[in-house]
Design a protein around this motif. Structure first.
Motif, mmCIF file in Angstrom:
data_model
loop_
_atom_site.group_PDB
_atom_site.id
_atom_site.type_symbol
_atom_site.label_atom_id
_atom_site.label_comp_id
_atom_site.label_asym_id
_atom_site.label_seq_id
_atom_site.Cartn_x
_atom_site.Cartn_y
_atom_site.Cartn_z
ATOM 1 N N ASP A 183 0.853 -1.188 0.000
ATOM 2 C CA ASP A 183 0.000 0.000 0.000
ATOM 3 C C ASP A 183 0.891 1.241 0.000
ATOM 4 O O ASP A 183 1.919 1.272 0.683
ATOM 5 C CB ASP A 183 -0.917 -0.008 1.226
ATOM 6 C CG ASP A 183 -2.006 1.045 1.165
ATOM 7 O OD1 ASP A 183 -3.133 0.706 0.735
ATOM 8 O OD2 ASP A 183 -1.733 2.202 1.541
ATOM 9 N N SER A 184 0.470 2.257 -0.746
ATOM 10 C CA SER A 184 1.292 3.463 -0.863
ATOM 11 C C SER A 184 1.325 4.288 0.418
ATOM 12 O O SER A 184 2.255 5.051 0.647
ATOM 13 C CB SER A 184 0.774 4.335 -2.012
ATOM 14 O OG SER A 184 -0.591 4.701 -1.788
ATOM 15 N N GLU A 185 0.304 4.135 1.264
ATOM 16 C CA GLU A 185 0.225 4.940 2.487
ATOM 17 C C GLU A 185 0.415 4.108 3.762
ATOM 18 O O GLU A 185 1.017 4.578 4.734
ATOM 19 C CB GLU A 185 -1.125 5.653 2.549
ATOM 20 C CG GLU A 185 -1.344 6.643 1.421
ATOM 21 C CD GLU A 185 -2.690 7.336 1.535
ATOM 22 O OE1 GLU A 185 -3.427 7.048 2.490
ATOM 23 O OE2 GLU A 185 -2.992 8.166 0.660
ATOM 24 N N ILE A 186 -0.122 2.901 3.776
ATOM 25 C CA ILE A 186 -0.058 2.060 4.975
ATOM 26 C C ILE A 186 1.107 1.090 4.839
ATOM 27 O O ILE A 186 1.137 0.261 3.929
ATOM 28 C CB ILE A 186 -1.379 1.286 5.157
ATOM 29 C CG1 ILE A 186 -2.546 2.262 5.266
ATOM 30 C CG2 ILE A 186 -1.320 0.396 6.382
ATOM 31 C CD1 ILE A 186 -3.901 1.616 5.208
ATOM 32 N N PHE B 137 -7.456 -1.529 6.366
ATOM 33 C CA PHE B 137 -6.815 -2.578 5.583
ATOM 34 C C PHE B 137 -5.776 -1.956 4.645
ATOM 35 O O PHE B 137 -6.039 -0.922 4.040
ATOM 36 C CB PHE B 137 -7.877 -3.335 4.759
ATOM 37 C CG PHE B 137 -7.321 -4.457 3.935
ATOM 38 C CD1 PHE B 137 -7.146 -5.711 4.493
ATOM 39 C CD2 PHE B 137 -6.957 -4.261 2.612
ATOM 40 C CE1 PHE B 137 -6.612 -6.752 3.729
ATOM 41 C CE2 PHE B 137 -6.430 -5.293 1.859
ATOM 42 C CZ PHE B 137 -6.267 -6.536 2.415
ATOM 43 N N PRO B 138 -4.558 -2.536 4.551
ATOM 44 C CA PRO B 138 -4.112 -3.839 5.043
ATOM 45 C C PRO B 138 -3.241 -3.783 6.308
ATOM 46 O O PRO B 138 -2.374 -4.645 6.483
ATOM 47 C CB PRO B 138 -3.305 -4.347 3.863
ATOM 48 C CG PRO B 138 -2.607 -3.103 3.360
ATOM 49 C CD PRO B 138 -3.615 -1.989 3.530
ATOM 50 N N ALA C 56 -12.284 1.465 4.548
ATOM 51 C CA ALA C 56 -12.259 2.826 4.007
ATOM 52 C C ALA C 56 -11.382 2.922 2.750
ATOM 53 O O ALA C 56 -10.186 2.684 2.794
ATOM 54 C CB ALA C 56 -11.756 3.794 5.062
ATOM 55 N N GLY C 57 -12.023 3.236 1.625
ATOM 56 C CA GLY C 57 -11.305 3.374 0.374
ATOM 57 C C GLY C 57 -10.900 2.063 -0.270
ATOM 58 O O GLY C 57 -10.174 2.059 -1.276
#
Length: 369
Positions: free
Chosen positions: A98-101, A173-174, A275-276
């Protein structure tokens, strides 16, 4: 978030809720004195009242969005609490990218203590429930569960990670799946527990996370070097998170009146966790997405809980895949997740009986090896 999740509205709502439930309490006692008035005739007066209290508490807590603040400080667990750094980047691939998480350091609690010798271990890696919005895997959260599994399922050690929650920033998630990989890798690579001596376990949302981890190992284990665990236990697993997005889905359950779960709680968890994201993807919603699995799976559910029908159907779906070994155990007249909240609700005996069955399943599978 709803208006009552912010101050001063949160405090005002809480005062009104406490006054309202206090005023209703004598009514519930009178109603439950006779078995005919209880949500389930097989419950004792004490159990029926405790169910009512927990149901009210969970509902109002969901309305104001009460969530724990996770900390990596040892706390009362002291040396039994450990901090795990993320594993090597190569272990996080596919649905965990994931680019953020991104993977981060998380904590975990050992019961009764961290092992000093990895020989003759029977370790349970357990992911706590709480709709992905509450819970922390510490003694006050999973202490009863850990002690029950050690005493009645004959585990030698239980390890309960403090995975990230979707009620906090960057917890959707994730995040939890990343943390599950970190936890499993910690046991196998850092502690040195043989994978065959690890039972991955989870209750409710933790059951959902356990299924996701198992799917991940099946699909990406060969590339990442993550081996399959020896066994899996699922306790009232939340297999259909997508359904939680619609309050009417949960409220339409024939067991809605005999469970403490409510649509507000389920909706809070489902919306923040997804979310998203696509709520129907297999790593989020296992229901309707069976997969081939080398690890034997044992599933417990209560026939008085909201998730009963989905849990039994999920077992049937997994059974339809050739080569899968899965067994269902139904706790009669039981609500959701007695392995986690059995002591609070007065269902300690039933939780112990379920743990004993889980242990018997594990030992039977051991005998086949």
């Amino acid at each position: 978030m709803p208006l009552q999740a912010y101050q001063p509205f949160k405090a005002l709502y809480t005062l009104i809720a406490v006054a309202f439930e206090t005023a209703r309490f004598p009514f519930w006692i009178l109603l439950y004195i006779h078995t005919a008035g209880r949500p389930h005739r097989k419950w004792t007066l004490r159990q029926a009242i405790r169910m009512r209290i927990v149901k009210a508490f969970l509902y109002h807590s969901s309305k104001v969005r009460v969530a724990p603040q996770l900390s990596l400080a040892p706390g009362t667990e002291k040396e039994r609490f450990v901090v795990m750094e993320p594993a090597t980047n190569s272990l996080y691939t596919g649905p965990t990218k994931d680019s953020e998480i991104v993977p981060t350091a998380i904590g975990g609690t050992w019961t009764p203590a961290a092992p000093t010798d990895v020989s003759n271990l029977e370790v349970v890696l357990h992911f706590h429930g709480g709709a992905y919005v509450i819970g922390d895997g510490r003694d006050r959260d999973t202490g009863f569960l850990a002690r029950t599994l050690i005493k009645h399922a004959q585990a030698t050690h239980v390890f309960t990670p403090q995975y990230r929650l979707s009620s906090s920033a960057q917890g959707q998630f994730p995040a939890a799946l990343q943390d599950a990989i970190t936890s499993y890798s910690y046991l196998v690579r850092t502690v040195g527990v043989p994978p065959s001596r690890i039972t991955v376990s989870g209750d409710s949302a933790g059951g959902n996370l356990t299924i996701a981890l198992l799917r991940y190992i099946e699909e990406h284990g060969a590339d990442t070097g993550l081996p399959s665990p020896g066994c899996v236990w699922l306790w009232s697993p939340w297999t259909n998170i997508a359904a939680g997005l619609d309050a009417h889905e949960m409220e339409s359950s024939p067991n809605y009146s005999t469970d403490y779960l409510n649509s507000e709680f389920g909706s809070w968890g489902a919306h923040t966790f997804t979310a998203g994201k696509d709520a129907l993807q297999p790593y989020v919603t296992a229901y309707g997405n069976p997969f081939a699995c080398k690890t034997p799976i044992w599933v417990q559910t209560g026939d008085a809980e909201i998730l009963y029908e989905e849990d039994t159907e999920f077992v049937q779906q997994m059974e339809s895949v050739k080569g899968n070994k899965i067994e269902l155990f139904v706790s009669e007249a039981m609500p959701h997740d007695i392995i986690l909240v059995g002591r609070i609700l007065g269902f300690e005996t039933e939780a112990a009986a379920a743990a004993k069955k889980a242990g018997e399943f594990l030992r039977a599978e051991r005998a086949h090896l």
